[in-house]
Design an enzyme around this catalytic site. Structure first.
Site, short mmCIF file in Angstrom:
data_model
loop_
_atom_site.label_atom_id
_atom_site.label_comp_id
_atom_site.label_asym_id
_atom_site.label_seq_id
_atom_site.Cartn_x
_atom_site.Cartn_y
_atom_site.Cartn_z
N LYS A 148 16.96 -2.63 0.15
CA LYS A 148 17.13 -1.20 0.30
C LYS A 148 18.60 -0.86 0.61
CE LYS A 148 13.64 1.39 1.51
NZ LYS A 148 12.98 1.83 0.27
N1 PMP Z 1 10.15 -0.24 -4.75
C1 PMP Z 1 11.15 0.56 -4.37
C2 PMP Z 1 12.32 0.71 -5.26
C3 PMP Z 1 11.09 1.26 -3.15
O1 PMP Z 1 12.08 2.05 -2.77
C4 PMP Z 1 9.94 1.12 -2.36
C5 PMP Z 1 9.82 1.88 -1.07
N2 PMP Z 1 10.38 1.16 0.00
C6 PMP Z 1 8.92 0.25 -2.79
C7 PMP Z 1 9.06 -0.41 -4.00
C8 PMP Z 1 7.70 0.00 -1.95
O2 PMP Z 1 8.06 -0.75 -0.81
P1 PMP Z 1 7.27 -0.60 0.57
O3 PMP Z 1 5.83 -0.81 0.25
O4 PMP Z 1 7.83 -1.68 1.42
O5 PMP Z 1 7.55 0.76 1.09
#
Ligand code: PMP
Length: 286
Positions: A148
Site C-alpha cells: 500500500k
Molecule cells: N487490492 C488493492 C489494490 C487494495 O487497495 C485493497 C484494499 N486494501 C485490496 C486489494 C484488498 O485488501 P484488504 O482485504 O487487505 O483490504
C-alpha cells in the site's frame, strides 16, 4: 463536531495539523497507508485483524526506508478510536516522507505519521457491482511492489475513472497474458460448480479480507484467466472497505443470484462483529 487524529505521537484536533507543502511524499507519493475497519459488537467494539494490517504496513515502510513501529501504530489506532468514540469506523494510518527536502535520496528525510478514524456505516450488501475489464494494466511488481504505497494508487485511480466514465462501478485489471490480477481496491474470487476460487497473481495486493475468506470458505488459491472468470457462476470482490461485494455484471454479461457470495458475506459479518467465538483472535477490542 471536531475530529481527533493521532499525529506524530499525540492525539490532536485534526484542524490543528497539516503536512508541509514541500513534503517529499506529497510530490512523489512516497508514503505508506493502510485501510482498517472497526466494528461495533455487543460488548463494545473491536478492530478486525489490526496486527495483520500493521505487518503489511511495515513491509511497505521497509520498501521505502520509512521508520515504523507496529507497537506505536497499534496503540495509536486504539487511542484515536477511543478519542473519537468511534465504534463502526474506518481507520486510516499513514506514514509519509514529510521533512528534509524534495530530493530523491530518502535517507536524509523524516516522516510524518498519522492515524485517522472516521465513522463508517455498515454496508447492506445488496449492491451488485458493475465490473468492467480495464484497458489499464496493473502496476507490475517489477516496477512497484504490491503493497500500500501511496503513489501506486494513481494506477487504481486512473482505471477507476475510466471505468466510471463508461458507467461501471469498478475496474478489473488483467495482465498482458490475459490473467486476472485484481480490482482497483479489491481482490477477486470466483465460484464455479460450487467451488470457491481465490484469484492468485503476484502483482495483486496480498489482501487480508482475501486471506480471511480463503480460511472461512476453504477456498482454493490459483491463477485464473479472464476467459475462465467470464465463465464463472459467481464473482465477488473482497476488501476491508468493500468487505464481500457480489458482482452483478462483468461487462455485458449479467450474473445470477450469487447465493455463495451472499452466504460468505453473512459469515464474514458474523466474524467481524464478534458473533463467531472461534475467530475472536482476529479482533482487538477497545
Ligand atoms: N487490492 C488493492 C489494490 C487494495 O487497495 C485493497 C484494499 N486494501 C485490496 C486489494 C484488498 O485488501 P484488504 O482485504 O487487505 O483490504
Amino acid at each position: 463536531m471536531s475530529l481527533s487524529i493521532w499525529y506524530n505521537g499525540e492525539i490532536r484536533d485534526i484542524a490543528s495539523t497539516g503536512i508541509h507543502p514541500l513534503a517529499q511524499g506529497l510530490h512523489y507519493g512516497t508514503g505508506v497507508f493502510e485501510g482498517i475497519r472497526a466494528y461495533a459488537n455487543p460488548d463494545g467494539a473491536a478492530v478486525f485483524r489490526l496486527r495483520d494490517h500493521l505487518d503489511r504496513m511495515q513491509l511497505g515502510c521497509e520498501a521505502l526506508g520509512i521508520r515504523f513501529s507496529i507497537a506505536e501504530f497499534e496503540a495509536a489506532t486504539l487511542a484515536v478510536l477511543r478519542a473519537n468514540k468511534h465504534r463502526d469506523a474506518y481507520i486510516r494510518p499513514l506514514s509519509i516522507y514529510a521533512r528534509g527536502g524534495l530530493g530523491l535520496d530518502v535517507e536524509v528525510l523524516g516522516e510524518d505519521a498519522l492515524v485517522a478514524s472516521m465513522p463508517w456505516k455498515p454496508h447492506l450488501g445488496s449492491e451488485r457491482v458493475r465490473l468492467t475489464h480495464s484497458p489499464f494494466r496493473r502496476n507490475t511488481r517489477l516496477a512497484i511492489p504490491p503493497l500500500k504505497l501511496c503513489g501506486a494508487y494513481v494506477n487504481s485511480i486512473l482505471a477507476k475513472r475510466e471505468a466510471t466514465s463508461r458507467g461501471f462501478g469498478e475496474a478489473l485489471f488483467t495482465d498482458v497474458d490475459g490473467q486476472v490480477v485484481e480490482c482497483t481496491g479489491e481482490n477477486v474470487f470466483m465460484v464455479k460448480d460450487g467451488r470457491v476460487i481465490a484469484v492468485e497473481h503476484p502483482d495483486a495486493l496480498p489482501g487480508i479480507t482475501r486471506a480471511t475468506v480463503i480460511e472461512l470458505a476453504g477456498a482454493e488459491s490459483r491463477p485464473v484467466s479472464l476467459q475462465e472468470l467470464q465463465d464463472a457462476d459467481e464473482i465477488f470482490l473482497t476488501g476491508t472497505s468493500a468487505e464481500i461485494a457480489q458482482v452483478g455484471w462483468l461487462d455485458a454479461r449479467e450474473l445470477g443470484a450469487n447465493p455463495v457470495s451472499l452466504e460468505l458475506r453473512r459469515l464474514y459479518q458474523r466474524v467481524v462483529t464478534g458473533q463467531d467465538a472461534t475467530r475472536s483472535g482476529w479482533l482487538t477490542p477497545y
